[in-house]
Design a protein around this motif. Structure first.
Motif, PDB file in Angstrom:
ATOM      1  N   VAL A 281       0.867  -1.079   0.012  1.00 26.60           N
ATOM      2  CA  VAL A 281       0.042   0.036   0.073  1.00 26.60           C
ATOM      3  C   VAL A 281       0.898   1.301  -0.064  1.00 26.60           C
ATOM      4  CG1 VAL A 281      -1.712   1.230   1.392  1.00 26.60           C
ATOM      5  CG2 VAL A 281      -2.037  -1.202   1.162  1.00 26.60           C
ATOM      6  N   THR A 282       1.998   1.534   0.901  1.00 29.09           N
ATOM      7  CA  THR A 282       2.775   2.207   0.922  1.00 29.09           C
ATOM      8  C   THR A 282       3.550   2.729  -0.605  1.00 29.09           C
ATOM      9  OG1 THR A 282       3.296   2.083   3.172  1.00 29.09           O
ATOM     10  CG2 THR A 282       4.735   3.666   2.239  1.00 29.09           C
ATOM     11  N   ALA A 283       3.997   1.402  -0.891  1.00 28.37           N
ATOM     12  CA  ALA A 283       4.534   1.598  -2.306  1.00 28.37           C
ATOM     13  C   ALA A 283       3.861   2.169  -3.460  1.00 28.37           C
ATOM     14  CB  ALA A 283       5.245   0.277  -2.931  1.00 28.37           C
ATOM     15  N   GLY A 284       2.290   1.742  -3.517  1.00 26.25           N
ATOM     16  CA  GLY A 284       1.394   2.300  -4.426  1.00 26.25           C
ATOM     17  C   GLY A 284       1.297   3.570  -4.143  1.00 26.25           C
ATOM     18  N   MET A 285       1.041   4.172  -2.777  1.00 27.62           N
ATOM     19  CA  MET A 285       0.672   5.390  -2.808  1.00 27.62           C
ATOM     20  C   MET A 285       2.265   6.569  -3.097  1.00 27.62           C
ATOM     21  SD  MET A 285      -1.519   5.669   0.858  1.00 27.62           S
ATOM     22  CE  MET A 285      -1.931   7.349   0.585  1.00 27.62           C
ATOM     23  N   VAL A 286       3.022   5.998  -2.796  1.00 28.66           N
ATOM     24  CA  VAL A 286       4.331   6.446  -3.095  1.00 28.66           C
ATOM     25  C   VAL A 286       4.378   6.520  -4.837  1.00 28.66           C
ATOM     26  CG1 VAL A 286       6.883   6.483  -3.538  1.00 28.66           C
ATOM     27  CG2 VAL A 286       5.863   5.828  -1.421  1.00 28.66           C
ATOM     28  N   GLY A 287       3.927   5.540  -5.473  1.00 28.05           N
ATOM     29  CA  GLY A 287       4.054   5.530  -7.050  1.00 28.05           C
ATOM     30  C   GLY A 287       2.948   6.507  -7.521  1.00 28.05           C
ATOM     31  N   GLY A 288       1.623   6.712  -6.749  1.00 24.26           N
ATOM     32  CA  GLY A 288       0.708   7.772  -7.035  1.00 24.26           C
ATOM     33  C   GLY A 288       1.215   9.077  -6.830  1.00 24.26           C
ATOM     34  N   THR A 289       2.082   9.422  -5.916  1.00 31.04           N
ATOM     35  CA  THR A 289       2.485  10.664  -5.554  1.00 31.04           C
ATOM     36  C   THR A 289       3.620  11.113  -6.501  1.00 31.04           C
ATOM     37  OG1 THR A 289       2.357  10.312  -3.059  1.00 31.04           O
ATOM     38  CG2 THR A 289       3.808  12.004  -3.836  1.00 31.04           C
ATOM     39  N   THR A 290       4.473  10.168  -7.084  1.00 24.99           N
ATOM     40  CA  THR A 290       5.197  10.213  -8.139  1.00 24.99           C
ATOM     41  C   THR A 290       4.741  10.683  -9.402  1.00 24.99           C
ATOM     42  OG1 THR A 290       7.087   8.679  -7.159  1.00 24.99           O
ATOM     43  CG2 THR A 290       7.103   8.941  -9.544  1.00 24.99           C
ATOM     44  N   ALA A 291       3.429   9.895  -9.702  1.00 30.10           N
ATOM     45  CA  ALA A 291       2.821   9.957 -10.779  1.00 30.10           C
ATOM     46  C   ALA A 291       2.356  11.693 -10.918  1.00 30.10           C
ATOM     47  CB  ALA A 291       1.788   9.249 -10.986  1.00 30.10           C
ATOM     48  N   LEU A 292       1.696  12.097  -9.914  1.00 29.99           N
ATOM     49  CA  LEU A 292       1.251  13.418  -9.960  1.00 29.99           C
ATOM     50  C   LEU A 292       2.435  14.601  -9.893  1.00 29.99           C
ATOM     51  CD1 LEU A 292      -1.438  13.004  -6.929  1.00 29.99           C
ATOM     52  CD2 LEU A 292      -1.616  13.471  -9.701  1.00 29.99           C
ATOM     53  N   ALA A 293       3.679  14.288  -9.328  1.00 30.40           N
ATOM     54  CA  ALA A 293       4.687  14.968  -9.516  1.00 30.40           C
ATOM     55  C   ALA A 293       5.318  14.932 -10.896  1.00 30.40           C
ATOM     56  CB  ALA A 293       5.888  14.502  -8.402  1.00 30.40           C
ATOM     57  N   LEU A 294       5.263  13.993 -11.560  1.00 30.85           N
ATOM     58  CA  LEU A 294       5.628  14.022 -12.896  1.00 30.85           C
ATOM     59  C   LEU A 294       4.859  14.781 -13.918  1.00 30.85           C
ATOM     60  CD1 LEU A 294       6.407  10.208 -13.766  1.00 30.85           C
ATOM     61  CD2 LEU A 294       7.948  12.027 -13.649  1.00 30.85           C
ATOM     62  N   LEU A 295       3.603  15.025 -13.579  1.00 23.93           N
ATOM     63  CA  LEU A 295       2.498  15.977 -14.293  1.00 23.93           C
ATOM     64  C   LEU A 295       2.895  17.485 -13.998  1.00 23.93           C
ATOM     65  CD1 LEU A 295      -0.869  14.147 -13.871  1.00 23.93           C
ATOM     66  CD2 LEU A 295       0.595  14.174 -15.825  1.00 23.93           C
ATOM     67  N   THR A 296       3.669  17.844 -12.992  1.00 26.97           N
ATOM     68  CA  THR A 296       4.077  19.223 -12.686  1.00 26.97           C
ATOM     69  C   THR A 296       5.074  19.674 -13.824  1.00 26.97           C
ATOM     70  OG1 THR A 296       6.052  18.539 -11.476  1.00 26.97           O
ATOM     71  CG2 THR A 296       3.805  18.801 -10.099  1.00 26.97           C
ATOM     72  N   ARG A 297       5.393  18.893 -14.744  1.00 27.11           N
ATOM     73  CA  ARG A 297       6.203  19.203 -15.759  1.00 27.11           C
ATOM     74  C   ARG A 297       5.513  19.520 -17.277  1.00 27.11           C
ATOM     75  NH1 ARG A 297      10.216  14.288 -17.165  1.00 27.11           N
ATOM     76  NH2 ARG A 297       7.892  13.360 -17.432  1.00 27.11           N
ATOM     77  N   ILE A 298       4.260  19.764 -16.838  1.00 24.50           N
ATOM     78  CA  ILE A 298       3.403  20.046 -18.217  1.00 24.50           C
ATOM     79  C   ILE A 298       3.326  21.139 -18.148  1.00 24.50           C
ATOM     80  CG2 ILE A 298       1.177  19.972 -18.901  1.00 24.50           C
ATOM     81  CD1 ILE A 298       2.263  17.409 -19.209  1.00 24.50           C
ATOM     82  N   ASP A 299       3.760  21.709 -19.730  1.00 27.73           N
ATOM     83  CA  ASP A 299       3.979  23.144 -19.866  1.00 27.73           C
ATOM     84  C   ASP A 299       3.260  23.407 -21.473  1.00 27.73           C
ATOM     85  OD1 ASP A 299       5.662  22.338 -22.096  1.00 27.73           O
ATOM     86  OD2 ASP A 299       7.348  23.043 -20.435  1.00 27.73           O
ATOM     87  N   ALA A 300       3.215  24.546 -21.836  1.00 27.73           N
ATOM     88  CA  ALA A 300       2.386  24.786 -23.287  1.00 27.73           C
ATOM     89  C   ALA A 300       2.933  23.949 -24.414  1.00 27.73           C
ATOM     90  CB  ALA A 300       2.698  26.387 -23.556  1.00 27.73           C
ATOM     91  N   GLY A 301       4.306  23.319 -24.316  1.00 28.05           N
ATOM     92  CA  GLY A 301       4.785  22.680 -25.344  1.00 28.05           C
ATOM     93  C   GLY A 301       4.503  21.278 -25.228  1.00 28.05           C
ATOM     94  N   SER A 302       4.077  20.781 -24.044  1.00 26.11           N
ATOM     95  CA  SER A 302       3.769  19.305 -23.909  1.00 26.11           C
ATOM     96  C   SER A 302       3.008  18.422 -24.861  1.00 26.11           C
ATOM     97  CB  SER A 302       3.364  19.093 -22.191  1.00 26.11           C
ATOM     98  OG  SER A 302       4.340  19.625 -21.499  1.00 26.11           O
ATOM     99  N   SER A 303       3.163  17.345 -24.974  1.00 22.76           N
ATOM    100  CA  SER A 303       2.458  16.557 -25.970  1.00 22.76           C
ATOM    101  C   SER A 303       1.852  15.320 -25.193  1.00 22.76           C
ATOM    102  CB  SER A 303       3.115  16.100 -27.100  1.00 22.76           C
ATOM    103  OG  SER A 303       4.224  15.212 -26.659  1.00 22.76           O
ATOM    104  N   TYR A 304       1.095  14.440 -25.829  1.00 25.99           N
ATOM    105  CA  TYR A 304       0.528  13.417 -25.260  1.00 25.99           C
ATOM    106  C   TYR A 304       1.762  12.353 -24.733  1.00 25.99           C
ATOM    107  CZ  TYR A 304      -1.221   8.759 -24.782  1.00 25.99           C
ATOM    108  OH  TYR A 304      -1.714   7.418 -24.231  1.00 25.99           O
ATOM    109  N   GLY A 305       2.928  12.384 -25.234  1.00 21.53           N
ATOM    110  CA  GLY A 305       3.931  11.551 -24.685  1.00 21.53           C
ATOM    111  C   GLY A 305       4.467  12.038 -23.541  1.00 21.53           C
ATOM    112  N   ASP A 306       4.282  13.151 -22.985  1.00 20.34           N
ATOM    113  CA  ASP A 306       4.386  13.507 -21.937  1.00 20.34           C
ATOM    114  C   ASP A 306       3.561  13.120 -20.646  1.00 20.34           C
ATOM    115  OD1 ASP A 306       6.999  15.444 -22.326  1.00 20.34           O
ATOM    116  OD2 ASP A 306       5.430  16.657 -23.498  1.00 20.34           O
ATOM    117  N   LEU A 307       2.396  12.725 -21.251  1.00 18.94           N
ATOM    118  CA  LEU A 307       1.536  12.025 -20.265  1.00 18.94           C
ATOM    119  C   LEU A 307       1.518  10.562 -20.103  1.00 18.94           C
ATOM    120  CD1 LEU A 307      -1.710  13.856 -21.249  1.00 18.94           C
ATOM    121  CD2 LEU A 307       0.070  14.619 -19.677  1.00 18.94           C
TER     122      LEU A 307
END
Length: 577
Positions: free
Chosen positions: A341-367
């Motif tokens: 469960v802890t590993a899963g929640m760390v993974g979820g936190t990581t996924a949201l952290a990765l989405l902080t890199r989204i900007d005006a030039g992002s494409s589907y590949g960044d998701l």
């Protein structure tokens, strides 16, 4: 072989032979509940345009389902335990299907919201029934695997809803998305009588109706407050709902503590494994529902994908859920639910952290990577939590156990859409205002564009259309001076449309990044709390060790003991005959 399964599971002296087929029916029933929301996300733009929905109307089209769904589950789960869990499932499928037909025929905001509310009431019957029937039908040794399949189905439905809805919207109107549910509900309804054995609590005293009504009051008011406050402001409605929710919760807890046969023994929440599992479910779905809410908008509005293309691009999430569910089936018995469960929640936190890199030039590949990581996290964390929650409840309260799990899920999802959705809207509006400061765009148009990303692009398209009209008039003008003026006006409008479209996309991308950061912080803090709450040990779920004994003491023995007692009664009865 009987056409209709009539032998109650409680009277069987061995595990039900067709239990995996029964699980398929339960998963099918779960599928339409989740799809009812995810399909709506891609149908919302067409519905908004066709019915002329305001942002408030659209919000209540989405959340009109949530309020009755969350509020009614505890009471209806208890009713299913006492009278018939399969009956509750069948009734829920019937109500849900009728609500879907009503939604298909709806032609106004009010009728669509009413149809969604009817579907929510049906879902409140279905959801706890699926888990209680699963727990009653499967022996303890197989239950974790069955719950893993149940959880994976929810992940599949998250992506399947947009895909199926998108395919329908290629040739049909938004109302056709309601019909997705009707044939599935009809098949599940027929199959539940053929494949799912009847089940109800062997010993269940009179239902705590007062506790049930108090649960409806405080949960319904809480969900209403969560929806109303962040989206529409903390006016009289939201503040009143908050007061009613607080008073109702206090009254509910006090009543349940004093009642000899409470709807739910609230003392269970004092135990670490039970509290930690419920907190994990709520926080996870806060992140998942919130992220899904803004990612589908990003794919459709900013990247320009249609409904079907959007659904197809969510499929990596569903595939990853199945992989994660397979991993948790292997890992949890070896390392314990605390770590998976802890590993899963760390993974979820990581996924949201990765989405902080989204900007005006992002494409589907960044998701793609964040979607895959989030799917793996869902598969890893949720089935052990559900198994832990269900394992605490005795046979007589399996429906209530399922309702507790599902209420945590629904409250988390509502909070996710409310908190992250509100932050998204505020951040987008602020960023767009900054990006267009000093422009020559009309103030009324800018105010409309700040309402939502869809409205922003609509204003930009309107300016572009005006530019084309001015250019056409310039070509037809006979006066050279007038033609020059119209041509200049067309150029200004076209440039304004381009600038606004760029500003809308950039502002929404920045808002997605900022909202994802907030979601990552919330889930990260929650991960630490859950890691502290969950006890060590390799037991995947259920009342384990001293803590589990304390939870279950005085209510029921272990599932194995109850199964053996039922088998002994059957053998004695056969011998006496």
């Amino acid at each position: 072989m009987r056409l209709v399964m009539t032998e109650p599971v409680e009277r069987m002296d061995r595990p039900y032979a067709r239990r995996w087929w029964a699980l398929l029916v339960l998963c099918l029933s779960l599928l339409i509940i989740v799809m009812a929301n995810t399909a709506l996300t891609v149908a919302a733009p067409d519905m908004t345009q066709d019915l002329g929905l305001s942002s408030a109307d659209l919000q209540w089209v989405i959340d009109g389902y949530t309020v009755p769904y969350a509020a009614l589950m505890l009471l209806l789960g208890a009713i299913g335990d006492k009278y018939s869990r399969r009956g509750a499932l069948a009734a829920g499928l019937t109500v849900f299907g009728a609500g879907a037909v009503f939604g298909y025929l709806a032609d106004s905001a009010a009728t669509v919201i009413a149809a969604r509310a009817v579907m929510g009431a049906g879902a409140a019957l279905i959801m706890p029934a699926t888990l209680s029937l699963l727990a009653a039908t499967f022996p303890r040794a197989e239950r974790a695997r069955a719950i893993t399949a149940w959880t994976a189905t929810a992940g599949l439905a998250i992506a399947a809803g947009p895909v199926v809805a998108g395919a329908l919207l290629e040739r049909h109107g938004w109302s056709s998305t309601f019909l997705i549910n009707v044939p599935v509900a009809a098949v599940a309804l027929l199959a539940c009588f053929v494949l799912v054995p009847p089940s109800r609590a062997a010993h269940h005293e009179r239902i705590d109706h007062v506790g049930g009504l108090l649960s409806v009051l405080w949960i319904g008011s809480l969900v209403y407050m969560i929806i109303e406050g962040p989206h529409f402001g903390w006016g009289v409605k939201a503040v009143t709902a908050a007061a009613v929710a607080g008073a109702g919760l206090v009254a509910f807890v006090l009543w349940e503590l004093r009642h000899p046969r409470p709807l739910i023994d609230v003392r269970r929440f004092a135990h670490r494994s039970f509290a930690g599992a419920n907190l994990a479910v709520a926080l996870f779905f806060l992140a998942v529902f919130g992220a899904f809410y803004y990612l589908t908008q990003y794919l459709q509005f900013v990247l320009g994908y249609d409904a079907l293309e959007t659904g197809l691009r969510m499929l990596p999430l569903a595939g990853a859920v199945f992989v994660g569910a397979g991993l948790t089936g292997l890992l949890t018995p070896r390392v314990g639910m605390k770590w998976t469960v802890t590993a899963g929640m760390v993974g979820g936190t990581t996924a949201l952290a990765l989405l902080t890199r989204i900007d005006a030039g992002s494409s589907y590949g960044d998701l793609v990577v964040p979607l895959v990581v989030l799917g793996l996290a869902i598969g890893l964390a949720l089935s052990p939590c559900t198994d832990a929650i269900m394992g605490v409840f005795p046979e007589s309260d399996l429906g209530v156990g399922g309702a507790v799990n599902d209420t945590s899920l629904e409250l988390g999802g509502s909070l996710g859409i409310a908190i992250l959705g509100s932050l998204l809207a505020t951040s987008y509006s602020d960023r767009l205002a900054d990006a267009t400061a000093g422009s020559r765009l009309p103030a009324s148009g800018l105010a409309t564009a700040q309402d939502s990303v869809g409205a922003g692009y609509a204003v930009a398209r309107g300016l572009g259309e005006k530019a084309r009209q001015a250019a056409a008039q310039a070509q037809q003008a006979t006066d050279p001076q007038q033609a020059a003026g119209l041509k200049a006006q067309a150029g200004q409008l076209a440039e304004g449309a381009r600038q606004l479209a760029d500003a809308v996309g950039s502002a929404f991308a920045d808002a997605v990044a900022r909202t994802s950061l907030t979601g990552a912080v919330i889930l990260g803090v929650g991960t630490v709390l859950v890691a502290v709450l969950l006890p060590r040990g390799r037991k995947a779920a259920g009342p384990a060790g001293a803590e589990g004994a304390a939870v279950a003491a005085g209510t029921a023995g272990s599932d194995e003991d109850q199964d053996e007692k039922r088998s002994e009664k059957v053998r004695e009865s056969s011998g006496s005959r």
